[in-house]
Design an enzyme around this catalytic site. Structure first.
Site, PDB file in Angstrom:
ATOM      1  N   SER B  20      41.589  28.709 -36.797  1.00 25.65           N
ATOM      2  CA  SER B  20      41.614  30.079 -37.073  1.00 25.65           C
ATOM      3  C   SER B  20      41.514  30.938 -36.185  1.00 25.65           C
ATOM      4  CB  SER B  20      40.613  29.948 -37.744  1.00 25.65           C
ATOM      5  OG  SER B  20      39.658  29.835 -37.612  1.00 25.65           O
ATOM      6  N   THR B 147      60.701  62.721 -66.673  1.00 27.16           N
ATOM      7  CA  THR B 147      60.349  61.637 -66.510  1.00 27.16           C
ATOM      8  C   THR B 147      61.569  60.265 -66.826  1.00 27.16           C
ATOM      9  OG1 THR B 147      61.077  61.644 -69.321  1.00 27.16           O
ATOM     10  CG2 THR B 147      58.289  62.032 -69.206  1.00 27.16           C
ATOM     11  N   HIS B 148      61.717  59.630 -66.720  1.00 24.04           N
ATOM     12  CA  HIS B 148      62.921  58.502 -66.340  1.00 24.04           C
ATOM     13  C   HIS B 148      63.975  58.923 -65.721  1.00 24.04           C
ATOM     14  CE1 HIS B 148      62.120  56.700 -70.251  1.00 24.04           C
ATOM     15  NE2 HIS B 148      61.975  57.233 -70.424  1.00 24.04           N
ATOM     16  N   SER B 268      68.069  58.050 -36.651  1.00 23.44           N
ATOM     17  CA  SER B 268      68.807  56.771 -36.439  1.00 23.44           C
ATOM     18  C   SER B 268      68.963  56.321 -34.813  1.00 23.44           C
ATOM     19  CB  SER B 268      69.578  56.955 -37.385  1.00 23.44           C
ATOM     20  OG  SER B 268      70.733  56.103 -37.209  1.00 23.44           O
ATOM     21  N   LYS B 274      70.258  62.617 -38.850  1.00 20.40           N
ATOM     22  CA  LYS B 274      69.454  62.146 -39.312  1.00 20.40           C
ATOM     23  C   LYS B 274      68.152  62.132 -39.155  1.00 20.40           C
ATOM     24  CE  LYS B 274      69.997  59.624 -42.663  1.00 20.40           C
ATOM     25  NZ  LYS B 274      69.914  57.845 -42.698  1.00 20.40           N
ATOM     26  N   ASN B 276      64.409  60.441 -40.940  1.00 20.26           N
ATOM     27  CA  ASN B 276      64.399  59.346 -41.721  1.00 20.26           C
ATOM     28  C   ASN B 276      63.289  59.165 -42.425  1.00 20.26           C
ATOM     29  OD1 ASN B 276      66.955  59.067 -41.822  1.00 20.26           O
ATOM     30  ND2 ASN B 276      66.716  56.821 -40.546  1.00 20.26           N
ATOM     31  N   GLU B 281      58.762  54.600 -46.083  1.00 19.21           N
ATOM     32  CA  GLU B 281      58.990  54.017 -46.666  1.00 19.21           C
ATOM     33  C   GLU B 281      58.055  52.512 -46.224  1.00 19.21           C
ATOM     34  OE1 GLU B 281      63.641  54.169 -45.980  1.00 19.21           O
ATOM     35  OE2 GLU B 281      63.086  55.123 -44.780  1.00 19.21           O
ATOM     36  N   TYR B 308      32.790  23.622 -50.681  1.00 19.26           N
ATOM     37  CA  TYR B 308      34.786  24.233 -49.203  1.00 19.26           C
ATOM     38  C   TYR B 308      35.167  23.643 -49.567  1.00 19.26           C
ATOM     39  CZ  TYR B 308      35.994  25.979 -44.594  1.00 19.26           C
ATOM     40  OH  TYR B 308      37.020  26.537 -44.097  1.00 19.26           O
TER      41      TYR B 308
END
Lengths: 466, 466, 466, 466
Positions: B20, B147-148, B268, B274, B276, B281, B308
Site C-alpha cells: 500500500s 423545466t425539461h 483549443s 475557443k 472552453n 467539465e 480484518y
C-alpha cells in the site's frame, strides 16, 4: 387531458416508455393524501369554496376506497385527477389549481421515503434486540476469532455479536440522519417558482405530518438528494446484513459453528440431502443489488440542470424497491436470529486451533522483558515446533500449557471494549439502554406524525360535515 | 521483519500487488501521530519505561522531519517501525507492543477522514458564502426558469442561486453526520479482541483529538462504514457541483447568460477562438468518477467476514482520492463564483420567451371563475395564436399585455420560498445566519481537536524533558 | 414438494424474500420449452418410456396454453413441475430425472438472453437505417460543430448523424459478441457434475436452437458471465442513445436546431404552453439506470464460490429488465427519428457563429508560410477585433471574407472521414452496405434458430402421435 | 502557449484540477510515437519539408530519450510540443499543423489500450496453461463439490479446475473482441470535422500498427466506448480471478484443501503464527475496485454531447489503472498456481461428507422404477437415519454401501462435460489445443503490429538520413 396544446396524441410505445404507472402504486395513497391536504389549503385560502372542496374530497374518498386497481394514464397524479373530474365534475377541475405535478410528486416521494425509512428503523431496532438477546444467551461462549479468515485469537461469541449490533446501530443513525432531511414539505412550490395564489405552506406541511417545509421553491422541486440519503442508509444496512449473512453461511458450512433453522433453509431439487442457506444468500445478493441501485440513482442525477427533468422519474422506483427490500431483509434476519442455534462445543473446541495462543506467548515474553518485535519473531520461528518452543519458553520461566487456556486469555482482556466478562456485561447493558433510547426516539416520531395525520383526517371530516 | 514464521520471502510481483506504500503517503503523518499517542499510552500504563519512550519518540521526530521520502516495505506502518528500530534499537522493538496494524490503520484512516471531511466542510461554507453574495449582487435580476430545459416561467437569479446554496447546506450536514461517526478512536483494540496489556483507551483517544472511542474491539477493527459516510458526503457534494457546473456550461453556451472567467477557461490547441469551460467539465467529470469510487468501496466491502481482511486496503485509496478531489473541486468552484459575470440583459430579455407567461394567463382565468383544468386547456389551445388568445381573454375582461410583465409575475409570488422581493430578502438573511451558525460549529470543532492535539505534543515534550 | 428432508415449512417472510416467481414470468415459456427438450432427451435415452413422455408433454402443453397466471411456489421450475405432476400423475414425477434446477435455470436464462439480444440487434439495425435515412435527407445541411458545447467549426448534419450510426454499429457488434457466448447449452449438466444417466447433450442443445454446448458441467451451472455480456451490450447501447437524446434535448431547447415531434413530447400539468422532450429524458434516465444494473450484477457475482449460489437469482431480474428496457428505448428512438424535423436555416445560420472560421484563418496563414503554432497565436490575439485581424491578414494577401464561407470550408475537408460531399456520399453508401450485411447475419441467425425450434415441436408432435 | 486569446492566465487551483499530467506518464511514449507518425504524414503530403521534419524528429528523439521526468503544463501533448519548439525552433511550431489534441489523445489512448489488452491476453493464456497443468497434475483427485457452500456431490479437482480455465477462456475472447474495436486509428481527424490539409489517414494508421481507421471524424474524436470494451474485459477477468481467489481463501481456511505458498502469504504484525492469504484477498478486493472503475467511466460518459468534452479526461486514468492492475493480478495468479499444493487426502476424505451420495441413491431408486420425485422424497426423509434408509433400500435390492463409492460415482458420469476419466482427458486435450490456438492468434497479432512499428522507426531513420 393536458394536451390541448398538441395536435397529436403521444406515440403508444413512447407512452409505455415514459409512463410511471407500473410503480406509481407505491405512492397511490400518498398522492390522495397530498390531494386532501392541498384541497384543504385551497379552501383555507379561499381559492375554492366549501362546495368544491366537499365534492373533491368525496371523490377522493371514493377513489381511495376503490384502490389503485384500474387506473391508467401517464402517471398516478393525472389518473387520479381525471377520476376526480369524472366524479366531481366542474369542482374536480379546480383541484390542480396552484399546483404542479412537480411539487406533487416531490411530496409523495418524501411521504413514501419517510414512512419506509421509519419502518426500516423499527425493524433495525428489533434486529438489534434479537442480536443482543443472542449475545446474552451465549454470554460466556468462547470461540475462535479470525482475521483473513484464518484462526487468529480466541474471543467470545457475545463479543462478536455485539459488533453486529454496533454496525446496525450506526445504520439506524444513518436512517435518522436521512429522516431529518426527508421529512420536509415541498407542497405549494408549484412548478418551480411558487404561485401567485396565496397558499399556507406551513399549514399543509403540518397536515401531512412533515416537520417543516423545504423553503426555496426551486430547490423543493429540483432536488432528489433526500432519496440518496434514504437509499444510502438502506445500502449501508444491507451491507451490514451481508456480512452477518456471509458469516452464518460460512459457519453453517465447514466451520460448523451454527445450524441454520429449517424455516430459513431450502432444499435442492435434485440432491435430497441438501439444506441450503438460501435466505442468507438472497440477503447477500440483495446487498449487491442495492449497491447498483444507489449507483443508478446517482448516475441518473449527475449533471441535471434545474428544475424538474423527467429523468428524475427513473429514480422513484429505485427509492421504492431499495427500501421495500431492505425492510424485508431486516425483517427476515430479525425472525431468523432467535432460532439460530450456535454449536458451543465446536466453537470452544476450535478457539485455540492453529496456534491461536501465539500472541499470548509473545505478550508473555514481553512481560518477561523481551521487546515485542523480538518476542513476535521468536514465537514465529518456533510456533510450529512445539518441543523447541517449550524449551525456548522455559528459559524465561514460561510454561507453554499455561498459555493455552482460552478462557484465561479472553478474561485477561479487561480494557474498554475487550472480551472480559465485566466488559461484555457492561457492553450488553449499554446496548440495551441505547436500544431503549432509540425506541423512544422512534416512538415519539411516530406519535408526532400520526397525530398530525389524524388532524388531516379530522379536517376532512369537518369539511364534509359543513 | 515480521516473517520469522516463513521460510520464503514474498514474491516480488505479489509484493507489488499487495503493497500500500504508494498511497500510504496520505497517512504518513497520521501514522506517526498514532505512534506518539500509543507510546504515551504504553508509558502511562508502565508497559514501557521512560527511557524507551524517549528513544522511540526521538526516532519518530526524526522520521517525521525527514518525511515520507524513501520509505519502503509492505506498508507505512511496518516501514516506520523498521526505521524506529534502526534509530532507537531495542527500545524501538517495543513500540508495537499491545498493538496490531489492524487498530493502527483504522485509527490512521479515521484521522485522515476527520481532517479532510472538516476541510471539505470549510470549503463548502466558503462556497455557500460566495453563492449568497452572488445572490445579493443579482437580487432583482429576472431570468427565465426552466423545466425539461424548456422555458417554463419567469423567476429570479437570486432565487435560483439560493437553491444552489440549499443543496450545499445539506451536503454540509451530510459531512457533519459523517464526522460524528468518524471521530471515534479504535486504537487499543489490537488485532480484534483487545489485549491483556492494560491500556487507557480514553486517554489515547483524547490525545488524538477524537470525541470518543469505538467501543467494541471487534467492531473497531472490522468496520469501514465510516469511510462510506465520508465518501457518500463527498459524492453528494460533487453531484451538487455537477449540477451547478452543468448550468454554467449551458449558460455560457447558446443560452448566453453568463461569462466563464478566463482564469477558469481553456483554449483549443487547434481552434484559436475557443474559450472552453474545462474547469466545469472536469468537475462534472469528477462527479462521475466519485460515483464509481463509492461503488467500488461498497462492492469491496460486501459480504466480508470479520475481522480484518486485506481487501479493506483497496478502500483506503478511495477514501483519500475522493476526499482530496472533492475538496479541490469545491475550492475551485468557490474561487470561480465571485468572478462569474451574469448577463442581466440576456436573462431579463429571455424571461418571457416561449410563452413563459402562459401559467399566468391560466391563473388569471381561474381568478375569473374558470376551473383551472379548463383554463389550462384554453390557454394550451390558443397560446400560439395570439390574436385568438386575445379575443378569448377579452371575454373575461383580461388584457393579455398586462400579464406579460415578468416583474409583476415574480413579485406576485409572495408565498414562503417564492420569488417576491420580500421572500428573497428573508431567504438571504436566513442563509447568512445559517452560514454563520455552521461556521461556529466548525470553528468549535477545530478548536476542540486542535487543543487536544496540542496536548499530545505537550506530553511528548514532557517525556523528552524528563 | 421438495422438503421431505425438513420437519418445518419455510418461514412466510423468508419465502417472500427468496421467491423468484414475480419475475419468473419472463422465462415461463422458456422453462416449458426446456422441459419439452429434456423429456425428449429422457425418452431418446430410454430413461423414461413413450407413455410417460406423452403424458408429460400433454401436461406441459396444457400448462403452456393456460399461461403463467396463477402459478405459485418458490420458483417457476418447481411450480411447473408440480402442475405437471397434478396433471400427469406418476409420469409427471419422472420429468425432473437427471436434471437439477441448476442446469434448468441456466438454460432458461440463456434462452431469454439469446432471444432478447437478437431482438435488441434487430431494433438497432432499424435505428441505424432511420439515422442513415435522415443523413441522406439532410445530406448537404451545414451546421455548427461543437467541442465543450462551444462553437468550434462548421460541419454537416449528415456527417454528424453518420457518427451516431457508427456508435450504434459498434453496439450491434457488442450484441453479436455477447450472442456468441450466450447461445450455448448447459442442459444435461445436472447439479454441478453431470449425471450417471446417459444424456445426449448435443441433441438437446440442437432442439433448443443453441449453437453448441457449454462443455464443462461445473462451468455450465456456476457461470453467469454471459449475462454480463448481454447487460454490457445493452448498457453500451443505452449510453449511445443517451448521447443522442442529450443532443436532441439541447437542440430542441435554446439551440433551436430541431423540433421534437408531438407524439414524443409531453405537456405540463400547470404550464399550458410547455412541450417537453420527456421521451428523450426518460431514455437518458434509463441509461443512468442500466449503469447501476450492470454494477449490481457484477457486485452480486464478485467472489462467489462454485457452484450455484442463490445470490445468482438476484442477477436474473437484472438480465430481464435491462434487456427489455433497452429494446423499448431503441424502438422508441427508431420511431422518433423519421419524424424529426431539423431546422436547416438555424443550423446554417449558426454554422459560423462565435468565429467558427478561426481555424480556417490559421490554416490559411500556414499555407502562406506561417508555422501553425504562430498562426494559432496570431488568430487568437486578433479574432475578436475584426478590423485589426483584417489588416493583419491583408499583409499575407488573405481576404477575411473569403474564409467565412462555411460551405467552402466543409467541402475542402476531403480526407477520409471528412465533411466533403464525396466523403459523405461514400460513408452513406458504405453504411447502407454494412446495414445490409448485418441484416443478413441476423436473418440467418434467426432462421437457424427457428428451424431448430420447429424441429423441437415436430419431435413433440411425433411423440404425441405414437 | 495556446492562450493568446486570453488576457488572464489560468487560476493555479483550476490548473491543478484540470491538469492530466500526473497520469499522462502512461501515454508519454505513445504521444511521441503519434508525433513521429504525424510528422511523417505531414512530410509525405508536403505540408512540411524535410528540413522541418528532420528537426522535429530529432527533438522528439531527444525528448523520448530524456523521458517523462520534468514535463509540466496542462497535459503531455502541450508539454511535448513546447519542448519540441524549444529544441527545434520554428520547425517545431509546425508539428501541430492539421492536428488537434482531440485526435491526438484519442490515438494515444487507443495505443495504450491496444498494448495493454494484448498484454492482459498474454497473461491470461499463461494462467490458463498453469491451470490446465494443475488439472493434469491432479487428474484423478476426487473432491467434494459444493452448491450454496454446502456439500453437494463428489467431483474431481481436475474437473473443477477446467471450469476455471473455461471462465478465463471467455475473458480472453472478451479481450479479443475489445481489441478489434480498439485497434483503429483516429489520427488525422483534427478537432472534429477533419482538416483541409491533405492527410493520408491509412498511411498513418499503418505506421502506428493499427488495423484500420475510425472512419467518420466526428465519431473518431467523440467516442470513448472502446475504453468500455477494454475495462469491461478487464473487469470480467478480475471477477473470474475473484472467484478463484475466494475458493483458495476458503480452501486454505477451515476446508483445509490447499496450502497457500509462503511467497504469496503475509504475516500478522501482532500474531506471530498467522499465515494470511493477502495476495488473494487483494485480488478479490481489486475485483471490487474495478467494478466501480467501470461504473465511473460509464457515469462520466452518459449524456455527453459531441464532440470532445473535458470530462473525457477523467476516463483516461480509469483505462490506465484498470488495465495495469488487471495485468498485475493475472500475473500474480499465474505465478501462484504452479506452487499451489492441494491436499489430496483431505479432498478425498471429504468427498462423501454430509451425505453427498444422496443423489446417487435417488438415481438408483429411479433405475429400480421409482419416479425421480418420489425417490428424492424417500431419500430426503431417511437420509439422516441410516438404519431406516438401509432397510428402505434393501426392499429395492439396493445395498447402501455400494453407493458410497465416490470413485464409482464420478466415473459413472460419462456424458459430455462430465467427471469420468475419459471426459476429463478429452477436456484437457481440447483446452490445450485451444490455448495453442489462442497463442497463435496472439502471436500473429503481435507480429503484425511489431512489423508496422518497425516500419515507423525505419521511416524515421530514412528522414534523418536524407
Amino acid at each position: 387531458m393536458l394536451r390541448s396544446r398538441m395536435k397529436k396524441e403521444i406515440d403508444k410505445d413512447a407512452l409505455e416508455l415514459i409512463s410511471s404507472l407500473s410503480h406509481d402504486k407505491n405512492i397511490f395513497y400518498y398522492d390522495i393524501m397530498v390531494d386532501y391536504a392541498h384541497v384543504l389549503n385551497l379552501l383555507k385560502n379561499k381559492i375554492i369554496n366549501t362546495n368544491d372542496a366537499k365534492k373533491i374530497i368525496k371523490a377522493l374518498l371514493e377513489i381511495e376506497k376503490h384502490g389503485f386497481g384500474d387506473l391508467n394514464g401517464e402517471d398516478v397524479h393525472e389518473a387520479i385527477e381525471r377520476k376526480v373530474i369524472e366524479i366531481a365534475g366542474e369542482s374536480g377541475k379546480k383541484m390542480h389549481t396552484a399546483r404542479s405535478r412537480n411539487d406533487e410528486i416531490a411530496t409523495c416521494l418524501r411521504l413514501f421515503a419517510r414512512d419506509n425509512i421509519l419502518n426500516l428503523m423499527k425493524n433495525i431496532i428489533e434486529l438489534r434486540k434479537a442480536i443482543i438477546n443472542k449475545a446474552e444467551e451465549y454470554i460466556d461462549t468462547i470461540m475462535p476469532g479470525f482475521t483473513h479468515l484464518q484462526y487468529a485469537q480466541p474471543t467470545k461469541l457475545s463479543h462478536h455479536l455485539i459488533a453486529y449490533h454496533d454496525m446496525l446501530e450506526r445504520d439506524f443513525k444513518r436512517c435518522l440522519n436521512a429522516f431529518e432531511r426527508i421529512n420536509l414539505c415541498p407542497l405549494g412550490c408549484a412548478a418551480l417558482a411558487s404561485t401567485s395564489f396565496p397558499l399556507d405552506r406551513s399549514y399543509v406541511a403540518n397536515l401531512l405530518g412533515f416537520d417543516g417545509v423545504i423553503d426555496n421553491c426551486m430547490d423543493a422541486v429540483s432536488s432528489r438528494d433526500f432519496i440518496f440519503d434514504a437509499v444510502f442508509a438502506a445500502t449501508s444496512t444491507m451491507l451490514s446484513l451481508s456480512r452477518i449473512a456471509e458469516e452464518i453461511i460460512l459457519w453453517s458450512s465447514e466451520f460448523d459453528f451454527v445450524e441454520v433453522p429449517e424455516e430459513f433453509a431450502s432444499v435442492s431439487s435434485i440432491m435430497p440431502q441438501k439444506k441450503n442457506p438460501d435466505t442468507l444468500e438472497i440477503i447477500r445478493g440483495k446487498a449487491g443489488k442495492i449497491i447498483g441501485e444507489l449507483t443508478s440513482s446517482l448516475a441518473i442525477y449527475k449533471g441535471l440542470p434545474f428544475a424538474y427533468n423527467r429523468d428524475f422519474q427513473e429514480i422513484n422506483d429505485i427509492l421504492y424497491e431499495s427500501l421495500i427490500w431492505a425492510i424485508k431483509s431486516v425483517k427476515v434476519m430479525k425472525k431468523l436470529f432467535p432460532s439460530l442455534v450456535f454449536k458451543k462445543e465446536n466453537l470452544e473446541k476450535k478457539a485455540m486451533k492453529n496456534f491461536s495462543y501465539a500472541t499470548e506467548i509473545a505478550d508473555e515474553l514481553v512481560k518477561k522483558g523481551v521487546p515485542f518485535r523480538e518476542a513476535h519473531s521468536i514465537v514465529g520461528k518456533f510456533i510450529s515446533n512445539e518441543s523447541e518452543l517449550k524449551k525456548k519458553l522455559e528459559k524465561f520461566g514460561i510454561i507453554l500449557e499455561d498459555l493455552k487456556d482460552a478462557k484465561k486469555i479472553v478474561e485477561s482482556r479487561k480494557n474498554l471494549g475487550g472480551t472480559s466478562k465485566e466488559e461484555i456485561i457492561r457492553m450488553i447493558e449499554n446496548r440495551k439502554w441505547k436500544i431503549k433510547n432509540d425506541e423512544k426516539i422512534l416512538k415519539s416520531t411516530f406519535e408526532r406524525i400520526n397525530s398530525k395525520i389524524k388532524n388531516l383526517y379530522k379536517e376532512i371530516e369537518e369539511v364534509l360535515c359543513t
